[in-house]
Motif scaffolding. Structure first.
Motif, PDB file in Angstrom:
ATOM      1  N   LEU A  92       0.884  -1.159   0.000  1.00  0.00           N
ATOM      2  CA  LEU A  92       0.000   0.000   0.000  1.00  0.00           C
ATOM      3  C   LEU A  92       0.923   1.210   0.000  1.00  0.00           C
ATOM      4  O   LEU A  92       1.323   1.720   1.049  1.00  0.00           O
ATOM      5  N   GLY A  93       1.269   1.664  -1.200  1.00  0.00           N
ATOM      6  CA  GLY A  93       2.385   2.580  -1.367  1.00  0.00           C
ATOM      7  C   GLY A  93       2.061   4.045  -1.323  1.00  0.00           C
ATOM      8  O   GLY A  93       2.936   4.874  -1.584  1.00  0.00           O
ATOM      9  N   SER A  94       0.830   4.420  -1.026  1.00  0.00           N
ATOM     10  CA  SER A  94       0.462   5.821  -0.839  1.00  0.00           C
ATOM     11  C   SER A  94      -0.323   5.947   0.451  1.00  0.00           C
ATOM     12  O   SER A  94      -1.084   5.042   0.824  1.00  0.00           O
ATOM     13  N   ASP A  95      -0.146   7.067   1.127  1.00  0.00           N
ATOM     14  CA  ASP A  95      -0.802   7.291   2.416  1.00  0.00           C
ATOM     15  C   ASP A  95      -2.234   7.772   2.180  1.00  0.00           C
ATOM     16  O   ASP A  95      -2.531   8.964   2.217  1.00  0.00           O
TER      17      ASP A  95
ATOM     18  N   TYR B 159       6.006   2.292   6.740  1.00  0.00           N
ATOM     19  CA  TYR B 159       7.042   3.191   6.244  1.00  0.00           C
ATOM     20  C   TYR B 159       6.529   4.622   6.330  1.00  0.00           C
ATOM     21  O   TYR B 159       5.351   4.890   6.066  1.00  0.00           O
ATOM     22  N   ARG B 160       7.428   5.539   6.653  1.00  0.00           N
ATOM     23  CA  ARG B 160       6.979   6.913   6.906  1.00  0.00           C
ATOM     24  C   ARG B 160       6.616   7.662   5.626  1.00  0.00           C
ATOM     25  O   ARG B 160       5.849   8.620   5.661  1.00  0.00           O
TER      26      ARG B 160
ATOM     27  N   PRO C 197       5.796   6.784  -7.503  1.00  0.00           N
ATOM     28  CA  PRO C 197       6.481   6.872  -8.800  1.00  0.00           C
ATOM     29  C   PRO C 197       7.842   6.192  -8.788  1.00  0.00           C
ATOM     30  O   PRO C 197       8.319   5.727  -9.825  1.00  0.00           O
ATOM     31  N   ARG C 198       8.467   6.103  -7.610  1.00  0.00           N
ATOM     32  CA  ARG C 198       9.769   5.445  -7.524  1.00  0.00           C
ATOM     33  C   ARG C 198       9.651   3.935  -7.767  1.00  0.00           C
ATOM     34  O   ARG C 198      10.611   3.294  -8.191  1.00  0.00           O
TER      35      ARG C 198
ATOM     36  N   LEU D 188       9.611   3.347   1.424  1.00  0.00           N
ATOM     37  CA  LEU D 188       9.077   2.050   1.015  1.00  0.00           C
ATOM     38  C   LEU D 188       9.669   1.614  -0.326  1.00  0.00           C
ATOM     39  O   LEU D 188      10.048   0.451  -0.503  1.00  0.00           O
ATOM     40  N   ALA D 189       9.736   2.541  -1.276  1.00  0.00           N
ATOM     41  CA  ALA D 189      10.257   2.186  -2.594  1.00  0.00           C
ATOM     42  C   ALA D 189      11.709   1.730  -2.515  1.00  0.00           C
ATOM     43  O   ALA D 189      12.127   0.798  -3.217  1.00  0.00           O
ATOM     44  N   THR D 190      12.502   2.373  -1.657  1.00  0.00           N
ATOM     45  CA  THR D 190      13.891   1.966  -1.475  1.00  0.00           C
ATOM     46  C   THR D 190      13.970   0.538  -0.944  1.00  0.00           C
ATOM     47  O   THR D 190      14.771  -0.291  -1.422  1.00  0.00           O
ATOM     48  N   ALA D 191      13.129   0.231   0.047  1.00  0.00           N
ATOM     49  CA  ALA D 191      13.107  -1.124   0.605  1.00  0.00           C
ATOM     50  C   ALA D 191      12.673  -2.144  -0.443  1.00  0.00           C
ATOM     51  O   ALA D 191      13.233  -3.252  -0.530  1.00  0.00           O
ATOM     52  N   ALA D 192      11.678  -1.795  -1.260  1.00  0.00           N
ATOM     53  CA  ALA D 192      11.194  -2.716  -2.291  1.00  0.00           C
ATOM     54  C   ALA D 192      12.276  -2.984  -3.334  1.00  0.00           C
ATOM     55  O   ALA D 192      12.492  -4.132  -3.760  1.00  0.00           O
ATOM     56  N   ARG D 193      12.965  -1.933  -3.739  1.00  0.00           N
ATOM     57  CA  ARG D 193      14.019  -2.080  -4.749  1.00  0.00           C
ATOM     58  C   ARG D 193      15.144  -2.983  -4.231  1.00  0.00           C
ATOM     59  O   ARG D 193      15.602  -3.897  -4.937  1.00  0.00           O
TER      60      ARG D 193
END
Length: 355
Positions: A6-9, A54-55, A84-85, A60-65
């Motif tokens: 869930l990548g957006s707040d 994730y704050r 977008p990342r 989150l995108a960094t962790a996913a990558r």
């Protein structure tokens, strides 16, 4: 391993998905669902889920990558709008196609912003959207997606709104009474409130009562002022209810049960939960002919009034009678009935993990 993202707040959407998994799906899945959630505050307690908060989207995108590169058997199930990342990670190959399953919620598929910056972003995003291994969504959204990416594996899947419809039943319109019309399902401009207000005034008269639930999104006071001004220009002030507080489920269900008609003319798919509640309460509704969810509704024989057609009170009443004869149990997009589709989709997705 499958990780749900869930990548957006967006609290009201994210909470719905988390509750659905925690309360409905978790007991029917072979392992505990894992969720990564962007949330400025705690998203709540979900004892049947493994949840990491994730704050912000960047974190989150960094962790996913990093996780995708470290373990190519990880599969990300991307719910709705996301960073977008993450699109960039798909573009660069940091996340490979077999690792990405995207459940479309509507907004990310359609291009509504204008200007050169948006045009560039949309061009890159279209390429990234073609690099997911599987896309899931309504039949209408999938049809739209396939125009650009016909070869991507696709699965029909509906957003899991609440699992029960409203208990209250509509007090039917008496001859000579004015209609009460629900306009939109939020304060977002995609609801086209001004266009809807003018159409309702033209078709049903100045004595129509209009209800506009506009409890979200935050920060759109200028738009709400424009809606209020137009509503008061077209209808007596006592006939206008513009609600700026966010309603809970019960309040919203009671509000819908007070209405004779829903006027929901977004040009993209949204509001499946609202539509399901209206159908359950036998309240007719109007959609735009540009809404791709018409494909799902007409395919399941749900009566729909179309904004661009001629609509009269007699047409509204005819649609209400057709809704009363509809078999709720046969509709695959309703909250109760979408569960088998989710179980199938997640089982198929789990088989991709480990490839």
């Amino acid at each position: 391993m499958m990780i749900h993202v869930l990548g957006s707040d967006i609290p009201h959407h994210n909470t719905t998905v988390l509750r659905f998994f925690n309360d409905v799906l978790a007991a029917q899945l072979p392992g505990r669902p894992v969720f990564w959630v962007v949330s400025a505050e705690s998203p709540g307690e979900y004892p049947n889920l493994d949840l990491i908060r994730y704050r912000d989207r960047r974190q989150l995108a960094t962790a996913a990558r990093r996780s995708a590169r470290r373990d190519r058997t990880i599969t990300f199930f991307l719910h709705g709008q996301f960073s977008p990342r993450i699109w960039l990670a798909l573009l660069t190959g940091a996340i490979r196609p077999h690792q990405a399953h995207w459940h479309i919620w509507g907004a990310d598929l359609y291009e509504v912003a204008a200007g050169p910056r948006a045009a560039l972003f949309y061009r890159l995003r279209r390429i990234a959207q073609g690099r997911v291994g599987r896309v899931l969504g309504t039949a209408g959204d999938l049809g739209h997606y396939r125009r650009r990416h016909p070869r991507t594996r696709s699965t029909v899947l509906y957003f899991p709104s609440r699992t029960q419809g409203p208990d209250a039943k509509l007090a039917r319109l008496r001859p000579g009474s004015s209609l009460t019309v629900l306009i939109g399902n939020s304060g977002d401009a995609s609801n086209r409130h001004v266009t809807a207000l003018r159409a309702v005034r033209e078709r049903f008269g100045a004595q129509t009562r209009v209800v506009l639930p506009c409890g979200y999104p935050a920060g759109n006071e200028t738009y709400l002022r424009a809606i209020r001004a137009e509503a008061h220009r077209l209808f007596p002030p006592g006939n206008v209810r513009l609600l700026t507080d966010l309603l809970d489920y019960r309040q919203y269900a009671d509000l819908l049960a007070e209405c004779d008609l829903g006027y929901l003319i977004f040009r993209r798919q949204q509001g499946i939960g609202t539509l399901s509640m209206l159908i359950r309460a036998q309240v007719p509704f109007v959609l735009s002919q540009d809404n791709p969810f018409l494909r799902d509704l007409t395919g399941q024989h749900v009566p729909v009034l179309v904004h661009e057609d001629r609509i009269t009170p007699a047409e509204v009443e005819r649609s209400r009678r057709q809704l009363a004869a509809l078999d709720w149990a046969q509709l695959s997009f309703t909250p109760e009935n979408c569960v088998p589709g989710w179980l199938r989709a997640l089982t198929e997705g789990a088989s991709d993990a480990g490839r």
